[in-house]
Write a protein that holds these residues in place. Structure first.
Motif, PDB file in Angstrom:
ATOM      1  N   GLY A  12      45.068  46.487  43.466  1.00  0.00           N
ATOM      2  CA  GLY A  12      43.666  46.263  43.141  1.00  0.00           C
ATOM      3  C   GLY A  12      43.490  46.550  41.667  1.00  0.00           C
ATOM      4  N   THR A  37      46.350  46.938  38.989  1.00  0.00           N
ATOM      5  CA  THR A  37      46.127  46.125  37.802  1.00  0.00           C
ATOM      6  C   THR A  37      45.184  46.948  36.948  1.00  0.00           C
ATOM      7  N   GLY A  87      40.179  40.492  39.852  1.00  0.00           N
ATOM      8  CA  GLY A  87      40.273  40.798  41.272  1.00  0.00           C
ATOM      9  C   GLY A  87      39.287  41.881  41.661  1.00  0.00           C
ATOM     10  N   PHE A  88      39.478  42.409  42.856  1.00  0.00           N
ATOM     11  CA  PHE A  88      38.582  43.416  43.405  1.00  0.00           C
ATOM     12  C   PHE A  88      38.765  44.745  42.667  1.00  0.00           C
TER      13      PHE A  88
END
Length: 140
Positions: A12, A37, A87-88
């Motif tokens: 994540g 990330t 992303g999340f």
């Protein structure tokens, strides 16, 4: 946005706003090591590039550097559009602060009001605005 990356699968996104040479860089290392990330948001990107290259290489992590100026809401919005495109976001660390050049008060009464206001705005109000704008909670 500048990207330094490897081919490791991430858990994540961990975004850190404000990355100095001590606490901020330690936070980045921790999340890179845990295979997140990593999004680094800072005003001065030039001084971070060597550090970012080092982390990407040592930790084999996905590292992104995004410019942000915390008192400027347009800058916050643009920076977090970049973060959310990764992303999340599982973790948001707000580590920004204001340090005036002539910050040597000898007593509480020596602190200038405008410096105090700017410091509070960056360390509290901008953090609140960032969190509630980009990560709103559902109303019950």
């Amino acid at each position: 946005m500048r990207r330094m990356a490897s081919s490791i699968m991430a858990r994540g996104v961990a975004a850190t706003v404000g990355v100095g040479p001590k606490l901020g860089q330690s936070i980045i290392h921790k999340f890179a090591r845990e295979r997140y990330t990593v999004a680094i948001l800072a005003r001065n990107l030039g001084r971070l590039l060597r550090f970012v290259d080092e982390i990407a290489r040592e930790e084999k992590a996905h590292v992104f550097v995004i410019r942000i100026d915390c008192p400027d809401f347009k800058s916050i919005r643009e920076a977090f559009e970049g973060v959310l495109s990764l992303g999340f976001v599982k973790v948001l660390v707000y580590n920004a602060y204001y340090h005036p050049v002539s910050w040597n008060p000898t007593s509480f009464t020596d602190i200038k009001i405008d410096s105090l206001e700017k410091s509070l705005a960056i360390s509290f109000l901008d953090a609140f605005r960032t969190n509630t704008t980009f990560f709103p909670t559902k109303q019950k």
